[in-house]
Design a protein around this motif. Structure first.
Motif, short mmCIF file in Angstrom:
data_model
loop_
_atom_site.label_atom_id
_atom_site.label_comp_id
_atom_site.label_asym_id
_atom_site.label_seq_id
_atom_site.Cartn_x
_atom_site.Cartn_y
_atom_site.Cartn_z
N ALA A 138 -7.26 1.86 -4.84
CA ALA A 138 -7.86 0.70 -3.94
C ALA A 138 -7.80 -0.64 -4.96
O ALA A 138 -7.58 -1.66 -4.42
N MET B 167 -4.38 4.60 5.06
CA MET B 167 -4.89 3.12 5.16
C MET B 167 -5.17 2.74 6.62
O MET B 167 -4.19 3.05 7.52
N ILE C 275 -8.99 3.03 2.70
CA ILE C 275 -8.12 4.07 2.19
C ILE C 275 -8.92 5.49 2.20
O ILE C 275 -9.79 5.43 1.75
N ALA D 246 0.79 -1.25 0.03
CA ALA D 246 0.13 -0.01 -0.06
C ALA D 246 0.70 1.24 0.11
O ALA D 246 0.42 2.09 -0.62
N LEU E 120 -0.06 4.67 -2.03
CA LEU E 120 -0.74 5.71 -1.20
C LEU E 120 0.16 7.05 -1.56
O LEU E 120 -0.37 8.11 -1.41
#
Length: 271
Positions: free
Chosen positions: A254, A114, A228, A97, A101
């Protein structure tokens, strides 16, 4: 001839070895990607201990918040992240992630995060900070009330009806701003709306001047495993602009996480 070297005693037999600690860690290690839900008997078998000892250990871990009972089985709690704070960056989900992100934060020029559900709170497991718009600094391991956070409402939307009922029974929302929803019946309607529309919008409920939009991250079974979000400052028409420009980017991020994550069997959200 030289004398044979004397065999060294095993550390497990020394006075320095703490057997109860080793057994407790063995119980935590009984859970893995293939065994996310275990009965007491299964825990005892996988931890190579007696059922009576497993019961005492699991009850202690439950009291400390590291495991929780789900039906007749036990599952790990997000609080186990606290045991590996310094090594959290090596977790698969975080590895997957974090760069996504960061790219999302650069694209929308705002902070992104997240989180997972842990009781009445959400716990941040990854974050890419942008412009600071909150009075408190949030980082990995930080907690916020699930009832008031956009990611919390997304995570609640992933619960089944019985689990959501149980969660709402214990929910006592604090009035953080003039806009905070504290009526539990209204909160249920909001969660149901989030479930239908696939995203959550929170405007100045957590802190004045702060808005947030969130979407779910699903596991390989299609169940909500994490959420998220992107946070931004309030201004007139911010919801319209966020829905138009930020929400599509959130959904793409996502989907990218989900595309990498099925092999890691992300656990579904649970109350």
């Amino acid at each position: 001839m030289a004398k044979s070297a004397r065999a060294q005693p095993a550390f497990e037999d020394s006075r320095d070895y703490v057997q109860s600690l080793a057994r407790g860690l063995a119980v935590l290690r009984a859970f893995d990607a293939e065994h996310t839900r275990l009965s007491l008997a299964e825990i005892a078998h996988r931890a190579s201990t007696s059922r009576a000892a497993a019961r005492r250990l699991i009850m202690t871990l439950e009291h400390l918040g590291y495991v929780r009972l789900s039906g007749r089985e036990y599952v790990l709690s997000p609080s186990v992240l606290e045991l590996g704070f310094g090594y959290l960056g090596s977790l698969n989900l975080t590895d997957l992630a974090q760069p996504l992100l960061e790219e999302l934060a650069r694209t929308v020029n705002q902070s992104s995060s997240m989180a997972v559900l842990d009781g009445q709170s959400i716990v941040y497991v990854a974050r890419s900070p942008g412009r600071r718009i909150m009075s408190v600094t949030l980082g990995v391991g930080a907690r916020l009330p699930a009832s008031t956070a956009s990611m919390g409402r997304v995570l609640l939307s992933g619960l089944d009806e019985d689990s959501l009922d149980a969660w709402l029974t214990h929910c006592k929302p604090a009035k953080l701003t003039a806009h905070t929803v504290t009526d539990v019946r209204r909160l249920r309607r909001i969660v149901e709306d989030v479930r239908r529309q696939g995203h959550a919008w929170v405007e100045q409920e957590l802190e004045m001047g702060l808005c947030s939009i969130a979407v779910p991250v699903h596991n390989g079974d299609g169940r909500v495993a994490a959420a998220i979000n992107v946070s931004m400052p309030y201004y007139p028409d911010v919801e319209r602009d966020a829905t138009r420009t930020i929400l599509p980017q959130l959904k793409l991020t996502a989907a990218a996480i989900e595309g990498c994550a099925p092999s890691h069997r992300l656990p579904a959200v649970a109350a």
